[in-house]
Design a protein around this motif. Structure first.
Motif, PDB file in Angstrom:
ATOM      1  N   LEU A 159      20.067  -0.310   1.307  1.00 20.37           N
ATOM      2  CA  LEU A 159      19.179   0.775   0.886  1.00 20.37           C
ATOM      3  C   LEU A 159      18.093   0.259  -0.061  1.00 20.37           C
ATOM      4  N   GLN A 160      18.473  -0.649  -0.933  1.00 19.71           N
ATOM      5  CA  GLN A 160      17.517  -1.246  -1.864  1.00 19.71           C
ATOM      6  C   GLN A 160      16.427  -2.002  -1.094  1.00 19.71           C
ATOM      7  N   GLN A 161      16.831  -2.780  -0.094  1.00 21.98           N
ATOM      8  CA  GLN A 161      15.873  -3.537   0.702  1.00 21.98           C
ATOM      9  C   GLN A 161      14.961  -2.618   1.504  1.00 21.98           C
ATOM     10  N   ILE A 162      15.538  -1.575   2.087  1.00 19.45           N
ATOM     11  CA  ILE A 162      14.741  -0.628   2.870  1.00 19.45           C
ATOM     12  C   ILE A 162      13.744   0.101   1.966  1.00 19.45           C
ATOM     13  N   THR A 163      14.173   0.499   0.787  1.00 12.55           N
ATOM     14  CA  THR A 163      13.297   1.190  -0.153  1.00 12.55           C
ATOM     15  C   THR A 163      12.136   0.296  -0.562  1.00 12.55           C
ATOM     16  N   ARG A 164      12.422  -0.966  -0.839  1.00 12.48           N
ATOM     17  CA  ARG A 164      11.358  -1.901  -1.211  1.00 12.48           C
ATOM     18  C   ARG A 164      10.387  -2.115  -0.052  1.00 12.48           C
ATOM     19  N   ALA A 165      10.910  -2.219   1.167  1.00 12.89           N
ATOM     20  CA  ALA A 165      10.056  -2.397   2.333  1.00 12.89           C
ATOM     21  C   ALA A 165       9.166  -1.164   2.534  1.00 12.89           C
ATOM     22  N   ARG A 166       9.730   0.023   2.358  1.00  9.86           N
ATOM     23  CA  ARG A 166       8.963   1.262   2.497  1.00  9.86           C
ATOM     24  C   ARG A 166       7.845   1.316   1.460  1.00  9.86           C
ATOM     25  N   LYS A 172       0.383  -0.869   1.429  1.00  2.16           N
ATOM     26  CA  LYS A 172      -0.547  -1.398   2.445  1.00  2.16           C
ATOM     27  C   LYS A 172      -1.390  -0.269   3.024  1.00  2.16           C
ATOM     28  N   ARG A 173      -0.727   0.844   3.358  1.00  2.00           N
ATOM     29  CA  ARG A 173      -1.437   1.982   3.935  1.00  2.00           C
ATOM     30  C   ARG A 173      -2.485   2.502   2.960  1.00  2.00           C
ATOM     31  N   SER A 174      -2.157   2.571   1.674  1.00  2.18           N
ATOM     32  CA  SER A 174      -3.099   3.050   0.667  1.00  2.18           C
ATOM     33  C   SER A 174      -4.311   2.128   0.569  1.00  2.18           C
ATOM     34  N   ARG A 175      -4.080   0.821   0.642  1.00  6.24           N
ATOM     35  CA  ARG A 175      -5.200  -0.135   0.599  1.00  6.24           C
ATOM     36  C   ARG A 175      -6.117   0.045   1.800  1.00  6.24           C
ATOM     37  N   VAL A 176      -5.529   0.238   2.975  1.00  3.56           N
ATOM     38  CA  VAL A 176      -6.331   0.427   4.192  1.00  3.56           C
ATOM     39  C   VAL A 176      -7.141   1.715   4.081  1.00  3.56           C
ATOM     40  N   LYS A 177      -6.543   2.786   3.597  1.00  2.68           N
ATOM     41  CA  LYS A 177      -7.266   4.051   3.425  1.00  2.68           C
ATOM     42  C   LYS A 177      -8.436   3.879   2.464  1.00  2.68           C
ATOM     43  N   THR A 178      -8.212   3.147   1.381  1.00  4.52           N
ATOM     44  CA  THR A 178      -9.277   2.904   0.404  1.00  4.52           C
ATOM     45  C   THR A 178     -10.414   2.107   1.035  1.00  4.52           C
TER      46      THR A 178
END
Length: 186
Positions: A159-166, A172-178
């Motif tokens: 769960l820790q790994q999945i949370t970090r990946a999310r 990344k998505r926020s950078r692309v939107k910007t």
């Protein structure tokens, strides 16, 4: 020390209980600064006096033997009752060291990097070197600001790994939107 009601406070109280009724002259503090390849450690008494100056070791059978041998030597010389090891949570690099030292039977306290950052600000020490970091880790441990937590395993680790990946994907998505907004505005 008074008992605090938060989860962090309970962990601190647990650390205080371990120290209660102990001769502080017979307590060793071992701060460990972790990196990708070469780790650094030193051995101090509870009052911050250097017993073993900083030394480097690797996370290998021989490297960990160097660390544990130096701890054992200091324990024998000072007839130590308790050894507290402070290690800063640095990526995944600290986890193997914690497991090995806990298997060895030592008390390992995982330190949040924010705690050492706050300690650095309090001491007005903005220089970042391994030796300064070791003293700051020791200060956090002596100042009772460390946690004695267990490493995540099993489903919690996943769960820790999945949370970090999310979290990484959202960034990344926020950078692309910007970037898209910037191109659109231009």
């Amino acid at each position: 020390m008074r008992l605090l009601n938060s989860k962090q406070g309970l962990r601190r109280s647990q650390f205080a209980k371990e120290l209660r009724c102990m001769n502080l002259e017979k307590v060793l503090i071992v701060p460990i600064d972790v990196s990708k390849v070469l780790q650094k450690a030193m051995i101090l008494n509870y009052f911050g006096e250097c017993i073993e100056p900083s030394f480097s070791f690797m996370v290998s059978r021989t490297g960990m033997k160097v660390l544990t041998d130096k701890i054992e030597k200091a324990k024998e010389e000072l007839q130590t009752e308790k050894v507290f090891i402070g290690i800063e949570a640095t990526g995944q690099y600290y986890e193997d060291i914690v497991r090995i030292l806990m298997d060895y039977g030592l008390s390992v306290h995982i330190i949040n990097p924010a705690s050492t950052h706050e300690e650095r600000k309090q001491h007005l020490t903005y220089t970042k070197t391994d030796d300064i970091d070791l003293y700051l880790i020791a200060e956090v441990l002596i100042g009772n600001k460390a946690t004695n937590s267990k490493l995540s395993t099993g489903i919690y680790k996943q769960l820790q790994q999945i949370t970090r990946a999310r979290r990484s994907e959202i960034e990344k998505r926020s950078r692309v939107k910007t970037e898209i907004r910037t191109y659109h505005d231009q």
